[in-house]
Write an enzyme that holds these catalytic residues in place. Structure first.
Site, PDB file in Angstrom:
ATOM      1  N   THR A  19       3.766 -13.376  -1.019  1.00 48.85           N
ATOM      2  CA  THR A  19       3.562 -12.226  -0.130  1.00 48.85           C
ATOM      3  C   THR A  19       2.485 -12.602   0.888  1.00 48.85           C
ATOM      4  O   THR A  19       2.024 -13.740   0.912  1.00 48.85           O
ATOM      5  CB  THR A  19       3.103 -10.985  -0.906  1.00 48.85           C
ATOM      6  OG1 THR A  19       1.777 -11.220  -1.372  1.00 48.85           O
ATOM      7  CG2 THR A  19       4.016 -10.698  -2.079  1.00 48.85           C
ATOM      8  N   CYS A  20       2.057 -11.632   1.695  1.00 45.12           N
ATOM      9  CA  CYS A  20       1.124 -11.970   2.782  1.00 45.12           C
ATOM     10  C   CYS A  20      -0.196 -12.532   2.268  1.00 45.12           C
ATOM     11  O   CYS A  20      -0.826 -13.340   2.933  1.00 45.12           O
ATOM     12  CB  CYS A  20       0.894 -10.762   3.669  1.00 45.12           C
ATOM     13  SG  CYS A  20       0.612  -9.258   2.759  1.00 45.12           S
ATOM     14  N   ASN A  21      -0.637 -12.131   1.079  1.00 45.88           N
ATOM     15  CA  ASN A  21      -1.933 -12.654   0.636  1.00 45.88           C
ATOM     16  C   ASN A  21      -1.900 -13.302  -0.747  1.00 45.88           C
ATOM     17  O   ASN A  21      -2.913 -13.406  -1.408  1.00 45.88           O
ATOM     18  CB  ASN A  21      -2.984 -11.537   0.668  1.00 45.88           C
ATOM     19  CG  ASN A  21      -2.663 -10.456  -0.337  1.00 45.88           C
ATOM     20  OD1 ASN A  21      -1.499 -10.227  -0.634  1.00 45.88           O
ATOM     21  ND2 ASN A  21      -3.680  -9.829  -0.877  1.00 45.88           N
ATOM     22  N   ARG A  22      -0.709 -13.658  -1.233  1.00 38.61           N
ATOM     23  CA  ARG A  22      -0.673 -14.306  -2.546  1.00 38.61           C
ATOM     24  C   ARG A  22       0.580 -15.162  -2.695  1.00 38.61           C
ATOM     25  O   ARG A  22       1.613 -14.870  -2.084  1.00 38.61           O
ATOM     26  CB  ARG A  22      -0.684 -13.268  -3.659  1.00 38.61           C
ATOM     27  CG  ARG A  22       0.645 -12.522  -3.758  1.00 38.61           C
ATOM     28  CD  ARG A  22       0.722 -11.629  -4.960  1.00 38.61           C
ATOM     29  NE  ARG A  22       0.092 -10.359  -4.681  1.00 38.61           N
ATOM     30  CZ  ARG A  22      -0.941  -9.890  -5.363  1.00 38.61           C
ATOM     31  NH1 ARG A  22      -1.424 -10.575  -6.373  1.00 38.61           N
ATOM     32  NH2 ARG A  22      -1.461  -8.736  -5.052  1.00 38.61           N
ATOM     33  N   SER A  79      -3.084  -4.858  -4.812  1.00 32.02           N
ATOM     34  CA  SER A  79      -2.913  -5.158  -3.385  1.00 32.02           C
ATOM     35  C   SER A  79      -4.201  -4.926  -2.613  1.00 32.02           C
ATOM     36  O   SER A  79      -5.087  -4.219  -3.091  1.00 32.02           O
ATOM     37  CB  SER A  79      -1.842  -4.247  -2.791  1.00 32.02           C
ATOM     38  OG  SER A  79      -0.652  -4.379  -3.488  1.00 32.02           O
ATOM     39  N   GLN A  90       8.905  -6.636  -2.203  1.00 34.88           N
ATOM     40  CA  GLN A  90       8.759  -8.097  -2.199  1.00 34.88           C
ATOM     41  C   GLN A  90       8.996  -8.671  -3.597  1.00 34.88           C
ATOM     42  O   GLN A  90       9.624  -9.711  -3.757  1.00 34.88           O
ATOM     43  CB  GLN A  90       7.361  -8.468  -1.698  1.00 34.88           C
ATOM     44  CG  GLN A  90       7.227  -8.251  -0.196  1.00 34.88           C
ATOM     45  CD  GLN A  90       5.780  -8.269   0.270  1.00 34.88           C
ATOM     46  OE1 GLN A  90       4.869  -7.903  -0.478  1.00 34.88           O
ATOM     47  NE2 GLN A  90       5.574  -8.683   1.506  1.00 34.88           N
ATOM     48  N   GLY A 159      -4.424   3.950  28.614  1.00 34.22           N
ATOM     49  CA  GLY A 159      -4.945   2.624  28.298  1.00 34.22           C
ATOM     50  C   GLY A 159      -3.914   1.897  27.461  1.00 34.22           C
ATOM     51  O   GLY A 159      -3.143   2.525  26.728  1.00 34.22           O
ATOM     52  N   MET A 163      -4.419  -0.740  19.331  1.00 34.71           N
ATOM     53  CA  MET A 163      -4.417   0.354  18.364  1.00 34.71           C
ATOM     54  C   MET A 163      -3.531   1.506  18.840  1.00 34.71           C
ATOM     55  O   MET A 163      -2.767   2.095  18.066  1.00 34.71           O
ATOM     56  CB  MET A 163      -5.866   0.846  18.216  1.00 34.71           C
ATOM     57  CG  MET A 163      -6.088   1.777  17.089  1.00 34.71           C
ATOM     58  SD  MET A 163      -5.961   0.892  15.550  1.00 34.71           S
ATOM     59  CE  MET A 163      -5.399   2.242  14.568  1.00 34.71           C
TER      60      MET A 163
END
Lengths: 390, 276
Positions: A19-22, A79, A90, A159, A163
């Site tokens: 996954t994105c961080n593991r 997470s 996932q 603008g 964000m």
């Protein structure tokens, strides 16, 4: 990836989750081999890590800890954003991939189904995923509390910040009708408007566009207020008193805080939104305690199943062996048994089966009892040896 | 079992169910669970069904339309609030409104239970189809106004929560501002013509039977005032474009004023409508 992992000696079942961080490898391995070492070596080689880096970034769980870990991962307790919904998808994808490669077996199949159930329970029985924990999601929730539905709502971005773009995207996903981008540089406004198939205007057309808009997201770098309370007061009547949701993400502020005092106008700045998010994160932490209890329950269920699993194959082979012997002996005796009446033949068969069952009853029940205590290993080995099951 | 017994049975069942749904709705506010409010809605729908059955028995049993008793009158009020609320509920999915409405229905039913059966609310000389129409339509019109005002009060609460920049549990439970404004709008839109026709029916009847003197009756003045404010609000909404907070505030305030003046009139002044 999976075929390479499966070819490692001692690896019986395996699943690869990224996954994105593991990056995780979930494997059921033979006890005596050094499959674990080889698996971490494989990961290090694959990620281009040297020994020191690998030692720093790897973690390893075994047995019950590993089961708890995968339950927590699937339930999104592990997470970065606790309670987020993507992780379960996932994990399911990883499992589907492993299934397609025939890389899993009895243990991992069961483990994955149990982890899906744990995740489902955590989601439905706790409030861990209820309230938004990102600024853009909080803005969407507020918009819903004001407008009910976002269908047909017009969004004005002042603008062209990142964000603002993110929040705009989410509002559009939730059904908002269109986006107008107002910016000092028209070229940049056009660039962003194109992404949303929206309209681009220069800042001097702002007042006119404020009349159309339902939701305004402002994020310019301007030193003064871009939208003043007077400006809103002036167009209030022309807006036919419609509800107006103002989101000010800029620092220093773009929208005059006095606008908040106006009727049917709801102004939130980035700090207000962040406060909501912080409060929700705290609420999720509290819910996580409930979730851990659910994980404990599911863990116990899985462990019980696993304990029984240890003795099950032996019980099955013991039964099969006994059935084979009975069948062979009856076959041998068929010469004289055929002279008997059909009724008597059946009676003899029933008698034999009941003797065999009585004899097998104690070893089978002792194995089951011991396995629930998790020390059936010696007994199982003894039974296999005594009955020559191997 | 006779019709009278069956009528009593369905009324009592409705009363118990309504009590249960009120408790359900109020606890859904306390524990902040929408599911509980959902269940309460179904319980209330069941109460409504039993109340409808009661009226069926009443009609079979007697010539109710011509001569209702106080019990029937109050039950009819409860039934009307219930009907309007349930229709709104299925249209807008704002279940929490029930927490404000169901106690009201329960009050009507409790008052009805306390009344003696068979006590006619109208003197003999007032019994006609015209007064029945007057009664029925004015009740419905007033009920719609009550609900419009409840939605207004909820709007004020939600508005205050959102202006305080906190997204509390209460704010999550209350319907969105837009939905509440819509309920207010719908109730005014339907309530005004219904009340108007109800009042006209009353006026025609009064003119025919009393000729003079009825115009100065305090309760008639009271109803007329309510009707005027009602009309004013609807005018402001449709012609001037008032929306949201101001509408909510004025409907809320007038509602409270009207209740107070109604109670005052009932206690202090002699009236031709002394049965209500």
């Amino acid at each position: 990836m999976l075929p390479a992992l499966r070819s490692i000696g001692g690896v019986e079942e395996v699943l690869y989750l990224s996954t994105c961080n593991r990056v995780e490898i979930l494997a059921s391995v033979a006890e005596d081999g050094n499959a674990l070492k080889e698996l971490s070596g494989f990961l290090a080689r694959n990620g281009g890590l040297n020994q020191a880096e690998a030692a720093n970034s790897f973690y390893e769980y075994r047995g019950e800890d590993a089961v708890r870990h995968i339950f927590r991962v699937a339930s999104s307790l592990d997470s970065m954003v606790m309670g987020e919904a993507q992780i379960l998808g996932q994990v399911k994808d990883a499992y589907r991939e492993a299934l397609a490669e025939y890389a899993t077996g009895v243990v991992i199949n069961r483990l994955m189904h149990c982890s899906f159930r744990a995740a489902k329970r955590v989601r439905s029985e706790t409030g861990i995923a209820v309230n938004p924990v990102s600024v853009s999601h909080a803005a969407v929730e507020l918009a819903k509390k004001i407008f009910g539905t976002l269908t047909g709502k017009i969004i004005l971005l002042i603008g062209a910040g990142e964000m603002a773009e993110l929040t705009g995207t989410q509002l559009i996903e939730k059904g908002a009708q269109s986006i107008i981008v107002a910016n000092r540089s028209l070229a940049q406004a056009e660039l962003l408007a194109e992404k949303f198939h929206g309209e681009a205007v220069a800042l001097d057309a702002l007042e006119k566009k404020l009349i159309e808009a339902d939701i305004v997201i402002s994020s310019t770098g301007a030193p003064d207020f871009i939208v003043t309370a007077d400006m809103l007061k002036k167009i209030h009547h022309r807006r036919k008193n419609r509800l107006l949701f103002l989101i000010d993400i800029a620092v220093p502020r773009d929208i005059d805080p006095d606008a908040s005092e106006l009727e049917n106008v709801y102004l939130y700045n980035i700090d207000n939104l962040q406060d909501i998010v912080d409060e929700n994160i705290n609420a999720r932490r509290k819910e996580a305690i409930k979730a851990e209890k659910i994980i404990d329950e599911e863990l116990e269920r899985f462990i019980n199943w696993q304990k029984e699993l240890e003795s099950v194959p032996t019980i099955v082979s013991l039964r099969n062996k006994a059935d084979d012997i009975v069948k062979a002996e009856i076959e041998k005796a068929s010469g004289w048994m055929n002279d008997l009446k059909k009724e008597d033949q059946e009676k003899i068969e029933i008698l034999i089966n009941s003797i065999v069952n009585k004899v097998l009853h104690s070893p089978v029940s002792v194995m089951k009892e011991e396995s629930s205590e998790f020390n059936s290993r010696d007994i199982v080995a003894a039974v296999r040896r005594l009955f020559r099951l191997d | 079992m006779s019709f009278v017994n069956l009528e009593m049975l369905s009324f009592n069942t409705a009363l118990v169910l309504c009590g249960a749904s009120t408790i359900g709705y109020l606890s859904s506010l306390l524990v902040k669970k929408v599911k509980l409010a959902k269940m309460s809605t179904w319980v209330l729908a069941a109460a409504f069904a039993f109340l409808t059955v009661k009226f069926f028995f009443v009609m079979v049993n007697s010539s109710w339309f011509v001569n209702p008793d106080s019990k029937d009158f109050l039950s009819l009020c409860a039934w009307a609030v219930c009907a309007v609320y349930l229709v709104l509920q299925f249209k807008t999915k704002t279940r929490v409104l029930g927490a404000f409405i169901s106690p009201l229905i329960l009050l009507f039913l409790i008052a009805a239970a306390g009344e003696e059966a068979g006590k006619s609310i109208r003197p003999q000389n007032l019994q006609s189809g015209l007064t029945a129409a007057h009664l029925f339509l004015t009740i419905f019109g007033e009920v719609l106004f009550v609900i419009a005002s409840c939605a207004g009060l909820m709007f004020i609460m939600q508005n205050r929560l959102l202006k305080s920049k906190k997204l509390s549990g209460m704010s999550r439970l209350l319907p969105s501002l837009n939905d509440l404004d819509r309920i207010n709008h719908l109730c005014l839109l339907w309530g005004f013509p219904i009340l108007s026709v109800g009042i006209i029916a009353g006026v025609i009847f009064a003119e025919m039977s009393w000729k003079t003197g009825w115009l100065t009756d305090p309760k008639i003045i009271w109803t007329f005032a309510a009707w005027m404010i009602y009309g004013f609000l609807l005018h402001q909404r449709l012609a001037i474009g008032w929306k949201g907070y101001r509408m909510a505030l004025i409907s809320g305030i007038t509602f409270i004023l009207l209740i107070v003046s109604y109670v005052g009139v009932k206690i202090c002044c002699p009236t031709l409508h002394n049965f209500i």
